[in-house]
Design a protein around this motif. Sequence first.
Motif, PDB file in Angstrom:
ATOM      1  N   ARG A   2      -4.952   0.720  59.413  1.00  0.00           N
ATOM      2  CA  ARG A   2      -5.328  -0.288  58.426  1.00  0.00           C
ATOM      3  C   ARG A   2      -4.087  -0.769  57.683  1.00  0.00           C
ATOM      4  O   ARG A   2      -4.085  -1.839  57.103  1.00  0.00           O
ATOM      5  N   ILE A   3      -3.060   0.088  57.669  1.00  0.00           N
ATOM      6  CA  ILE A   3      -1.742  -0.263  57.135  1.00  0.00           C
ATOM      7  C   ILE A   3      -0.781  -0.191  58.315  1.00  0.00           C
ATOM      8  O   ILE A   3      -0.686   0.834  58.981  1.00  0.00           O
ATOM      9  N   TYR A   4      -0.092  -1.298  58.569  1.00  0.00           N
ATOM     10  CA  TYR A   4       0.797  -1.369  59.728  1.00  0.00           C
ATOM     11  C   TYR A   4       2.275  -1.251  59.375  1.00  0.00           C
ATOM     12  O   TYR A   4       3.074  -0.810  60.190  1.00  0.00           O
ATOM     13  N   LEU A   5       2.628  -1.708  58.172  1.00  0.00           N
ATOM     14  CA  LEU A   5       4.034  -1.818  57.795  1.00  0.00           C
ATOM     15  C   LEU A   5       4.323  -1.064  56.511  1.00  0.00           C
ATOM     16  O   LEU A   5       3.468  -0.997  55.613  1.00  0.00           O
ATOM     17  N   ASP A   6       5.557  -0.538  56.416  1.00  0.00           N
ATOM     18  CA  ASP A   6       5.968   0.081  55.159  1.00  0.00           C
ATOM     19  C   ASP A   6       6.399  -1.012  54.180  1.00  0.00           C
ATOM     20  O   ASP A   6       6.337  -2.205  54.499  1.00  0.00           O
ATOM     21  N   GLN A   7       6.850  -0.631  53.002  1.00  0.00           N
ATOM     22  CA  GLN A   7       7.219  -1.602  51.973  1.00  0.00           C
ATOM     23  C   GLN A   7       8.394  -2.484  52.377  1.00  0.00           C
ATOM     24  O   GLN A   7       8.541  -3.591  51.887  1.00  0.00           O
ATOM     25  N   ALA A   8       9.231  -2.000  53.301  1.00  0.00           N
ATOM     26  CA  ALA A   8      10.376  -2.787  53.763  1.00  0.00           C
ATOM     27  C   ALA A   8      10.006  -3.667  54.966  1.00  0.00           C
ATOM     28  O   ALA A   8      10.847  -4.373  55.497  1.00  0.00           O
ATOM     29  N   GLY A   9       8.751  -3.614  55.401  1.00  0.00           N
ATOM     30  CA  GLY A   9       8.316  -4.437  56.521  1.00  0.00           C
ATOM     31  C   GLY A   9       8.502  -3.808  57.887  1.00  0.00           C
ATOM     32  O   GLY A   9       8.327  -4.466  58.904  1.00  0.00           O
ATOM     33  N   HIS A  10       8.840  -2.532  57.936  1.00  0.00           N
ATOM     34  CA  HIS A  10       9.009  -1.831  59.209  1.00  0.00           C
ATOM     35  C   HIS A  10       7.666  -1.266  59.666  1.00  0.00           C
ATOM     36  O   HIS A  10       6.915  -0.737  58.850  1.00  0.00           O
ATOM     37  N   PRO A  11       7.372  -1.340  60.963  1.00  0.00           N
ATOM     38  CA  PRO A  11       6.070  -0.843  61.439  1.00  0.00           C
ATOM     39  C   PRO A  11       5.977   0.678  61.413  1.00  0.00           C
ATOM     40  O   PRO A  11       6.947   1.381  61.680  1.00  0.00           O
ATOM     41  N   PHE A  12       4.792   1.158  61.061  1.00  0.00           N
ATOM     42  CA  PHE A  12       4.493   2.582  61.162  1.00  0.00           C
ATOM     43  C   PHE A  12       4.122   2.889  62.610  1.00  0.00           C
ATOM     44  O   PHE A  12       3.471   2.084  63.277  1.00  0.00           O
ATOM     45  N   VAL A  13       4.510   4.062  63.076  1.00  0.00           N
ATOM     46  CA  VAL A  13       4.158   4.535  64.416  1.00  0.00           C
ATOM     47  C   VAL A  13       3.546   5.928  64.263  1.00  0.00           C
ATOM     48  O   VAL A  13       4.235   6.937  64.400  1.00  0.00           O
ATOM     49  N   PRO A  14       2.244   5.982  63.957  1.00  0.00           N
ATOM     50  CA  PRO A  14       1.611   7.296  63.808  1.00  0.00           C
ATOM     51  C   PRO A  14       1.414   7.962  65.165  1.00  0.00           C
ATOM     52  O   PRO A  14       1.137   7.285  66.160  1.00  0.00           O
ATOM     53  N   VAL A  15       1.583   9.279  65.201  1.00  0.00           N
ATOM     54  CA  VAL A  15       1.371  10.039  66.435  1.00  0.00           C
ATOM     55  C   VAL A  15       0.412  11.197  66.172  1.00  0.00           C
ATOM     56  O   VAL A  15       0.401  11.778  65.092  1.00  0.00           O
ATOM     57  N   ASN A  16      -0.379  11.495  67.184  1.00  0.00           N
ATOM     58  CA  ASN A  16      -1.378  12.553  67.137  1.00  0.00           C
ATOM     59  C   ASN A  16      -1.035  13.642  68.125  1.00  0.00           C
ATOM     60  O   ASN A  16      -0.344  13.391  69.115  1.00  0.00           O
ATOM     61  N   LEU A  17      -1.570  14.809  67.898  1.00  0.00           N
ATOM     62  CA  LEU A  17      -1.572  15.870  68.894  1.00  0.00           C
ATOM     63  C   LEU A  17      -2.785  15.652  69.803  1.00  0.00           C
ATOM     64  O   LEU A  17      -3.681  14.882  69.462  1.00  0.00           O
ATOM     65  N   PRO A  18      -2.845  16.310  70.944  1.00  0.00           N
ATOM     66  CA  PRO A  18      -3.958  16.072  71.868  1.00  0.00           C
ATOM     67  C   PRO A  18      -5.298  16.563  71.326  1.00  0.00           C
ATOM     68  O   PRO A  18      -5.350  17.493  70.517  1.00  0.00           O
ATOM     69  N   PRO A  19      -6.396  15.936  71.793  1.00  0.00           N
ATOM     70  CA  PRO A  19      -7.721  16.446  71.420  1.00  0.00           C
ATOM     71  C   PRO A  19      -7.835  17.911  71.840  1.00  0.00           C
ATOM     72  O   PRO A  19      -7.295  18.321  72.856  1.00  0.00           O
ATOM     73  N   GLY A  20      -8.502  18.679  71.042  1.00  0.00           N
ATOM     74  CA  GLY A  20      -8.647  20.098  71.340  1.00  0.00           C
ATOM     75  C   GLY A  20      -7.568  20.952  70.702  1.00  0.00           C
ATOM     76  O   GLY A  20      -7.713  22.168  70.616  1.00  0.00           O
ATOM     77  N   ASN A  21      -6.474  20.360  70.250  1.00  0.00           N
ATOM     78  CA  ASN A  21      -5.439  21.117  69.550  1.00  0.00           C
ATOM     79  C   ASN A  21      -5.987  21.502  68.173  1.00  0.00           C
ATOM     80  O   ASN A  21      -6.475  20.632  67.447  1.00  0.00           O
ATOM     81  N   PRO A  22      -5.927  22.779  67.794  1.00  0.00           N
ATOM     82  CA  PRO A  22      -6.497  23.196  66.502  1.00  0.00           C
ATOM     83  C   PRO A  22      -5.881  22.470  65.307  1.00  0.00           C
ATOM     84  O   PRO A  22      -6.581  22.153  64.345  1.00  0.00           O
ATOM     85  N   LEU A  23      -4.598  22.163  65.381  1.00  0.00           N
ATOM     86  CA  LEU A  23      -3.951  21.469  64.269  1.00  0.00           C
ATOM     87  C   LEU A  23      -4.488  20.042  64.143  1.00  0.00           C
ATOM     88  O   LEU A  23      -4.691  19.543  63.040  1.00  0.00           O
ATOM     89  N   ARG A  24      -4.726  19.381  65.275  1.00  0.00           N
ATOM     90  CA  ARG A  24      -5.303  18.033  65.229  1.00  0.00           C
ATOM     91  C   ARG A  24      -6.691  18.071  64.606  1.00  0.00           C
ATOM     92  O   ARG A  24      -7.040  17.201  63.808  1.00  0.00           O
ATOM     93  N   SER A  25      -7.476  19.056  64.965  1.00  0.00           N
ATOM     94  CA  SER A  25      -8.832  19.169  64.408  1.00  0.00           C
ATOM     95  C   SER A  25      -8.789  19.296  62.890  1.00  0.00           C
ATOM     96  O   SER A  25      -9.536  18.616  62.178  1.00  0.00           O
ATOM     97  N   VAL A  26      -7.904  20.154  62.394  1.00  0.00           N
ATOM     98  CA  VAL A  26      -7.782  20.358  60.954  1.00  0.00           C
ATOM     99  C   VAL A  26      -7.239  19.093  60.285  1.00  0.00           C
ATOM    100  O   VAL A  26      -7.740  18.656  59.248  1.00  0.00           O
TER     101      VAL A  26
END
Length: 168
Positions: free
Chosen positions: A56-80
Amino acid sequence: MARTVRQLVAALAFGCSLGLCAGVARAETQIAVIVANDAPRLALDDTTLRDIYLKRIYLDQAGHPFVPVNLPPGNPLRSVFSAATFHMKGQQLQDYWNRRYFQGISPPYVLGSEAAVIPFVAETPGAIGYIDTCHLDGRVHPLLLLPVPQTERRAVAAQCPHNTDPDS
C-alpha cells in the motif's frame, strides 16, 4: 564457528543495548525487521510495516521504492511475522493477494532462508526483510523488533544455531 560466535555476541550486544534482555544469558526471541546497514533510517511502526508489506506504500520519503521480502510459506518465522503484522488469517491474506495480483500488484519476493534474506537486503536498494535477531550482523540494521509469542518461541529459536532451549 567463529562467525556463529560473532553473530551471537552482536545479537546479544544489540539486544542488551536496547534494554531487551535481563541478562546476557537470557535474550528474548525476537524478529528483527531489517534494512541495509547503510540505508537511511526509517521511522517504522507496525502500521507502516504492514502497509509496506501489503504494498500500500511503495516509496520511502526520498522517493525510492521499497522491496519487501518474505520467507517461504511454512517457515515458522514467517508465520509469526505474518500474524503480528497483518492480523489476518491465512485465507484472508491469500484472498487479498489474489485481488491485488489482478490489479497488477505482486506480493513480496520470497527468499528461501534467513541466510538468503541478509545479503539480499544488504545489497538491494530499498529492500526490507525480517530475520531472527540471532542472525543479525554488520550488513543489516534492525528498524523494528517484534516479539515472538511464547507458544512459537521453540519453533523459531530452533533455527538459530546457538539456541538449544529458548526458555533457558
